[in-house]
Write an enzyme that holds these catalytic residues in place. Structure first.
Site, PDB file in Angstrom:
ATOM      1  N   GLY A  86      21.291  65.700-103.261  1.00  0.00           N
ATOM      2  CA  GLY A  86      20.765  66.094-102.069  1.00  0.00           C
ATOM      3  C   GLY A  86      19.271  66.395-101.798  1.00  0.00           C
ATOM      4  O   GLY A  86      18.246  65.225-102.098  1.00  0.00           O
ATOM      5  N   CYS A  87      18.287  66.857-101.077  1.00  0.00           N
ATOM      6  CA  CYS A  87      16.509  66.645-100.860  1.00  0.00           C
ATOM      7  C   CYS A  87      15.929  67.195-102.015  1.00  0.00           C
ATOM      8  O   CYS A  87      16.137  67.362-102.877  1.00  0.00           O
ATOM      9  CB  CYS A  87      16.316  68.353 -99.609  1.00  0.00           C
ATOM     10  SG  CYS A  87      15.010  67.770 -99.251  1.00  0.00           S
ATOM     11  N   PHE A  88      15.280  65.835-102.376  1.00  0.00           N
ATOM     12  CA  PHE A  88      14.796  65.575-103.383  1.00  0.00           C
ATOM     13  C   PHE A  88      13.939  66.081-103.537  1.00  0.00           C
ATOM     14  O   PHE A  88      13.134  66.366-104.988  1.00  0.00           O
ATOM     15  CB  PHE A  88      14.716  63.542-103.511  1.00  0.00           C
ATOM     16  CG  PHE A  88      14.194  63.071-102.379  1.00  0.00           C
ATOM     17  CD1 PHE A  88      12.515  63.533-101.424  1.00  0.00           C
ATOM     18  CD2 PHE A  88      14.111  62.040-102.249  1.00  0.00           C
ATOM     19  CE1 PHE A  88      12.187  63.112-100.103  1.00  0.00           C
ATOM     20  CE2 PHE A  88      13.658  61.219-100.935  1.00  0.00           C
ATOM     21  CZ  PHE A  88      12.577  61.807 -99.863  1.00  0.00           C
TER      22      PHE A  88
END
Length: 177
Positions: A29-31
């Site tokens: 997902g969002c890093f």
């Protein structure tokens, strides 16, 4: 809600003598939050956020966000295997996202947010498959684990403003939900 950033774990600038640093590549997902989690692990020497698994050379964040490049947001983890094992890194990966949602993490939707382990060796591949299968067997999730396990493609570092994004803002995590 956000919490203050804990001090970074003590890690060596280089691997222990006689040990070679290794690299792992995870998409969860969002890093930003994933990177912050890996940075806290003793034995992690460095992290970089970026993009992997797509068709565009040197994609930008704006291009990846269109969901047309095929890239996943990933974290590249450089670690000292004498201090932290690949299996320990996999455990952090599983704990930091929902591996049962296809192309989605919380409110973020698109292939760039897929759950993926990009392996760099047959040993990493075997460890990732074993960890995924064990997670499924334990029955922690009602739905099947959909994490992809694929050979490591080219890694493209994200823009500088994404590197250590939460740390630069005094945050420990980005809570989704």
């Amino acid at each position: 809600m956000t919490t203050p950033l804990a001090p970074p774990s003590p890690t060596a600038a280089t691997p222990r003598p006689g040990t070679t640093a290794e690299t792992a590549l995870f998409g969860a997902g969002c890093f930003w939050g994933v990177e912050a989690s890996f940075r806290q692990i003793p034995g992690v020497l460095a992290t970089r956020v970026g993009y992997a698994g797509g068709a565009t050379d040197h994609p930008t964040y704006e291009q990846v966000c269109t969901d047309r490049t095929g890239h996943a947001e990933v974290v590249e983890v450089t670690y000292d295997p004498s201090r932290v094992s690949y299996e320990q890194l996999l455990a952090v990966f599983w704990e930091n996202h929902d591996p049962t949602t296809l192309n989605r993490q919380g409110p973020d939707v698109g292939t760039q947010y897929r759950s993926v382990v990009f392996y760099a060796s047959p040993e990493q591949q075997a460890a990732a498959i074993a960890a995924r299968d064990a997670l499924q067997v334990r029955g922690r999730y009602r739905k099947p684990v959909v994490t992809q396990i694929e050979p490591a493609p080219a890694f493209h570092p994200a823009e500088e403003y994404h590197q250590r994004y939460l740390e630069k803002r005094g945050l420990a995590s980005c809570h989704i939900g």
